[in-house]
Enzyme design. Structure first.
Site, PDB file in Angstrom:
ATOM      1  N   HIS A  41       0.822  -1.371  -0.190  1.00 45.98           N
ATOM      2  CA  HIS A  41       0.112  -0.223   0.623  1.00 45.98           C
ATOM      3  C   HIS A  41       0.702   1.124   0.453  1.00 45.98           C
ATOM      4  O   HIS A  41       1.935   1.430   1.229  1.00 45.98           O
ATOM      5  CB  HIS A  41      -1.372  -0.409   1.337  1.00 45.98           C
ATOM      6  CG  HIS A  41      -2.178   0.842   1.001  1.00 45.98           C
ATOM      7  ND1 HIS A  41      -3.017   0.673   0.729  1.00 45.98           N
ATOM      8  CD2 HIS A  41      -2.240   2.375   1.307  1.00 45.98           C
ATOM      9  CE1 HIS A  41      -4.089   1.719   0.744  1.00 45.98           C
ATOM     10  NE2 HIS A  41      -3.346   2.601   1.208  1.00 45.98           N
ATOM     11  N   ASP A  43       0.609   5.572  -0.907  1.00 48.20           N
ATOM     12  CA  ASP A  43      -0.538   6.581  -1.501  1.00 48.20           C
ATOM     13  C   ASP A  43      -0.035   7.959  -2.116  1.00 48.20           C
ATOM     14  O   ASP A  43      -0.102   8.624  -2.514  1.00 48.20           O
ATOM     15  CB  ASP A  43      -1.186   7.039  -0.342  1.00 48.20           C
ATOM     16  CG  ASP A  43      -2.613   6.156   0.269  1.00 48.20           C
ATOM     17  OD1 ASP A  43      -3.680   6.119  -0.425  1.00 48.20           O
ATOM     18  OD2 ASP A  43      -1.940   6.086   1.625  1.00 48.20           O
ATOM     19  N   GLU A 154      -8.927   1.660  -2.182  1.00 50.91           N
ATOM     20  CA  GLU A 154      -9.116   1.406  -1.285  1.00 50.91           C
ATOM     21  C   GLU A 154     -10.871   1.966  -0.333  1.00 50.91           C
ATOM     22  O   GLU A 154     -10.672   2.846  -0.397  1.00 50.91           O
ATOM     23  CB  GLU A 154      -7.891   2.121  -0.196  1.00 50.91           C
ATOM     24  CG  GLU A 154      -8.072   2.314   1.121  1.00 50.91           C
ATOM     25  CD  GLU A 154      -6.933   3.346   1.872  1.00 50.91           C
ATOM     26  OE1 GLU A 154      -6.403   3.140   3.141  1.00 50.91           O
ATOM     27  OE2 GLU A 154      -6.271   3.565   0.595  1.00 50.91           O
ATOM     28  N   HIS A 181     -13.306   1.636   4.481  1.00 45.69           N
ATOM     29  CA  HIS A 181     -11.759   3.097   4.392  1.00 45.69           C
ATOM     30  C   HIS A 181     -12.577   3.255   6.218  1.00 45.69           C
ATOM     31  O   HIS A 181     -12.764   1.957   6.737  1.00 45.69           O
ATOM     32  CB  HIS A 181     -11.395   3.491   3.931  1.00 45.69           C
ATOM     33  CG  HIS A 181     -10.723   4.974   3.876  1.00 45.69           C
ATOM     34  ND1 HIS A 181     -10.755   5.662   5.035  1.00 45.69           N
ATOM     35  CD2 HIS A 181      -9.345   4.227   4.113  1.00 45.69           C
ATOM     36  CE1 HIS A 181      -9.118   6.208   4.553  1.00 45.69           C
ATOM     37  NE2 HIS A 181      -8.693   5.664   4.276  1.00 45.69           N
ATOM     38  N   HIS A 222      -8.616  -2.195   8.002  1.00 49.06           N
ATOM     39  CA  HIS A 222     -10.360  -0.927   7.311  1.00 49.06           C
ATOM     40  C   HIS A 222     -11.035  -1.975   7.830  1.00 49.06           C
ATOM     41  O   HIS A 222     -12.086  -0.849   8.410  1.00 49.06           O
ATOM     42  CB  HIS A 222     -10.125  -0.272   6.685  1.00 49.06           C
ATOM     43  CG  HIS A 222      -9.279   0.823   6.420  1.00 49.06           C
ATOM     44  ND1 HIS A 222      -9.248   2.384   7.742  1.00 49.06           N
ATOM     45  CD2 HIS A 222      -7.971   1.214   5.332  1.00 49.06           C
ATOM     46  CE1 HIS A 222      -7.887   2.646   6.810  1.00 49.06           C
ATOM     47  NE2 HIS A 222      -7.574   2.373   5.512  1.00 49.06           N
ATOM     48  N   HIS A 243      -2.625  -3.122   5.022  1.00 48.89           N
ATOM     49  CA  HIS A 243      -1.441  -2.054   5.987  1.00 48.89           C
ATOM     50  C   HIS A 243      -2.403  -2.287   6.947  1.00 48.89           C
ATOM     51  O   HIS A 243      -3.094  -1.580   7.337  1.00 48.89           O
ATOM     52  CB  HIS A 243      -1.710  -1.095   4.989  1.00 48.89           C
ATOM     53  CG  HIS A 243      -2.739  -0.205   4.716  1.00 48.89           C
ATOM     54  ND1 HIS A 243      -3.671  -1.101   4.051  1.00 48.89           N
ATOM     55  CD2 HIS A 243      -3.368   1.295   5.457  1.00 48.89           C
ATOM     56  CE1 HIS A 243      -5.000   0.020   3.798  1.00 48.89           C
ATOM     57  NE2 HIS A 243      -4.652   1.318   4.428  1.00 48.89           N
ATOM     58  N   ASP A 352       2.275   1.701   4.038  1.00 41.37           N
ATOM     59  CA  ASP A 352       0.938   2.699   3.538  1.00 41.37           C
ATOM     60  C   ASP A 352       2.066   3.960   3.392  1.00 41.37           C
ATOM     61  O   ASP A 352       1.689   5.518   3.972  1.00 41.37           O
ATOM     62  CB  ASP A 352       0.731   3.203   5.316  1.00 41.37           C
ATOM     63  CG  ASP A 352      -0.817   3.772   5.178  1.00 41.37           C
ATOM     64  OD1 ASP A 352      -1.326   3.937   3.921  1.00 41.37           O
ATOM     65  OD2 ASP A 352      -1.788   4.379   6.085  1.00 41.37           O
TER      66      ASP A 352
END
Length: 420
Positions: A41, A43, A154, A181, A222, A243, A352
Site C-alpha cells: 500500500h 498513496d 481502498e 475505509h 480498515h 496495511h 502506507d
C-alpha cells in the site's frame, strides 16, 4: 612423511570447520537480493490528486525529497524512484484511494480518475516501472529489473454499491479492494465507525464472492472484526490485509485481532504490516487519546474565544508532551507476534507511505525497508523467512487468487439490481 601427515590433518580440520556465521546485515542483504520487497500500500496517487490535481506535467518522480510545502502544511513526499531502488522494492501496490465522504457517483468517478493518474505515472516512468495486472507480469518485470506496479482500491465506496462497477474497475486494472475505509458503507462495517451491519450483509458477502471470482484480492484492512470474520468465512481464496498490524501488540481498532489471525492462517492469507506510529505503538495511541481530551478541555475552557487561542494552547501542550513515534523495533514486534502465532507464511509489508504524516523512527521513507530486515535477522529470522516477508508470501497469495479465479471461468457474474 611427517610434513605430509600434518598437511593432511590441517586440510581435514579445515574441511570440518563450520562456515563463518553471517552478520544480520549479510542475511538481510541476501534475502532482499533473492526476493525484493513487495509493498501492499502506497498513496502517491492520492498525493498527486491533493497536491497537483492529477496534472503530471512538471512532476519529477525520480527524486521528491524537496517536495515539502510548509505554507500548505505539506511534508515532503516519502516515495520516489531513487528511494524505492535504495529500499530494494521490486513490486508496489499503488492505492487509488478516494475519500469515503464522497457520494457513490462521486466516488466512482474519482476512483476512475485515480486509476488513470496512477497508470499515467507508471507509463511516464516506464524505464523503471512496469504496469502489471497479474503474477506472471510481476515475474517478467523482475527479470527486466523493473518495479512491478499494480493498483489497489481502498474502500468499497469506490464501487458505488454496484457489482457491475466492481467488474469494470477490475477491467481497468484494480487488483485488490479494501472492503471499507474509515466509514461504513452500504454493505460492510468499518473498524472506525459504529457497526450497522454486524460485519457484512448479504451484498457484502456477494462482493467477496464476486471479487474472488474475478481474481481480485479481498483486502480486510480498515474493516471491523465482524466483517473480517464474515469475509474469511465466505472466502475460497487467500485474502490480504494490505496495511495493518497486530491488535495484541497495539490495541488500535484498525489492527487485526487474534480471532481473525487464526482464521487467516487457515485461509492462507497475509497481514502486510505498516509503519504508522498510531497503529504500531500503543503509547502513541494513548498519546493521541490524551491529545483529543486536551483539545476538548481547551475548547471548553476558551469557549467564545478565537480558534487561534485553542490552536496555540494545544501547540504548547504538544511541545511539552511530544508524540512518541517508536522505532524499527516496534514494527518488528508486530511481525514477530504474527509470525509466532500463525507462521512466517502469513506476513508481508504495507508501509502506507504517503498516506501517513509520520512513521516510526528509522522507517521514514521508501529507502528504509532494509533496516527492518536487519532488525529481524538480528532477532533470528532466517533468510528463507525474510524472503517470504519480502515478496514470496505476496506472490503465493496472488497466484492462489488467480488459480481460484481460473476455476470459476464457467460461473456467471453475480448480479445486483441498479439503484437508479
Amino acid at each position: 612423511m611427517r610434513a605430509i601427515l600434518l598437511a593432511s590433518s590441517a586440510l581435514l580440520l579445515g574441511l570440518a570447520a563450520p562456515a563463518a556465521a553471517r552478520t544480520p546485515e549479510q542475511v538481510a542483504a541476501a534475502a532482499l537480493a533473492a526476493a525484493p520487497v513487495w509493498d501492499g500500500h502506497n498513496d502517491i496517487p492520492m498525493q498527486l490528486r491533493d497536491r497537483h490535481k492529477n496534472v503530471l506535467a512538471g512532476f519529477d518522480f525520480q527524486d521528491t525529497t524537496d517536495s515539502a510545502d510548509p505554507a500548505k502544511g505539506q511534508i515532503a513526499l516519502q516515495t520516489d524512484l531513487k528511494r524505492l531502488r535504495a529500499g530494494k522494492v521490486g513490486a508496489q501496490f499503488w492505492s487509488v484511494y478516494v475519500p469515503a465522504s464522497l457520494s457513490d457517483t462521486q466516488a466512482v468517478q474519482a476512483t476512475i480518475e485515480q486509476i488513470d493518474v496512477a497508470r499515467r505515472l507508471i507509463g511516464q516512468n516506464s524505464a523503471e516501472l512496469q504496469y502489471c495486472e497479474d503474477s506472471a507480469c510481476v515475474e517478467r518485470a523482475w527479470k527486466q529489473g523493473k518495479i512491478a506496479s499494480l493498483l489497489g482500491m481502498e474502500g468499497g465506496h469506490s464501487m458505488g454499491g454496484s457489482l457491475a462497477v466492481l467488474r469494470q474497475l477490475h477491467a481497468l486494472g484494480a487488483r485488490y479492494m479494501t472492503l471499507t475505509h474509515s466509514r461504513n458503507n452500504a454493505w460492510a462495517d468499518s473498524a472506525t465507525d459504529k457497526p450497522v451491519h454486524g460485519g457484512l450483509n448479504a451484498l457484502g458477502r456477494d462482493v467477496v464472492r464476486e471479487m474472488q471470482r474475478l481474481g481480485m484480492l479481498v483486502d480486510l484492512s480498515h474493516v471491523s472484526e465482524e466483517a473480517m470474520l464474515d469475509a474469511l468465512e465466505v472466502a475460497k481464496a487467500p485474502v490480504i490485509f494490505s496495511h495493518s498490524n497486530a491488535l495484541a501488540v497495539s490495541s488500535h481498532p484498525r489492527n487485526v485481532p487474534d480471532s481473525a489471525l487464526d482464521k487467516l492462517k487457515a485461509n492462507g492469507g497475509i497481514v502486510m504490516v505498516n509503519f504508522y506510529p498510531l497503529f504500531v505503538v500503543e503509547q502513541t495511541r494513548q498519546w493521541n487519546m490524551a491529545r483529543a481530551a486536551e483539545r476538548a478541555r481547551l475548547e471548553a475552557l476558551h469557549l467564545g474565544k478565537p480558534a487561534a487561542t485553542v490552536t496555540a494552547a494545544l501547540a504548547a501542550w504538544e511541545q511539552a508532551n511530544p508524540q512518541p513515534l517508536g522505532t524499527v523495533a516496534d514494527v518488528a514486534n508486530h511481525l514477530d507476534y504474527i509470525a509466532k502465532r500463525i507462521g512466517a507464511d502469513h506476513v508481508g509489508l504495507g508501509a502506507d507511505l504517503d498516506g501517513i504524516d509520520n512513521t516510526v523512527v528509522g522507517l521514514e521513507d521508501a529507502s528504509k525497508y532494509p533496516a527492518l530486515f536487519v532488525e529481524l535477522a538480528r532477532r533470528g529470522w532466517s533468510q528463507a523467512d525474510l524472503e517470504k516477508l519480502a515478496s514470496r508470501n505476496m506472490m503465493r497469495v496472488l497466484k492462489a487468487a488467480e488459480a481460484y479465479a481460473a476455476t470459476q471461468k464457467g460461473q456467471p457474474p453475480i448480479e445486483n439490481p441498479v439503484s437508479f
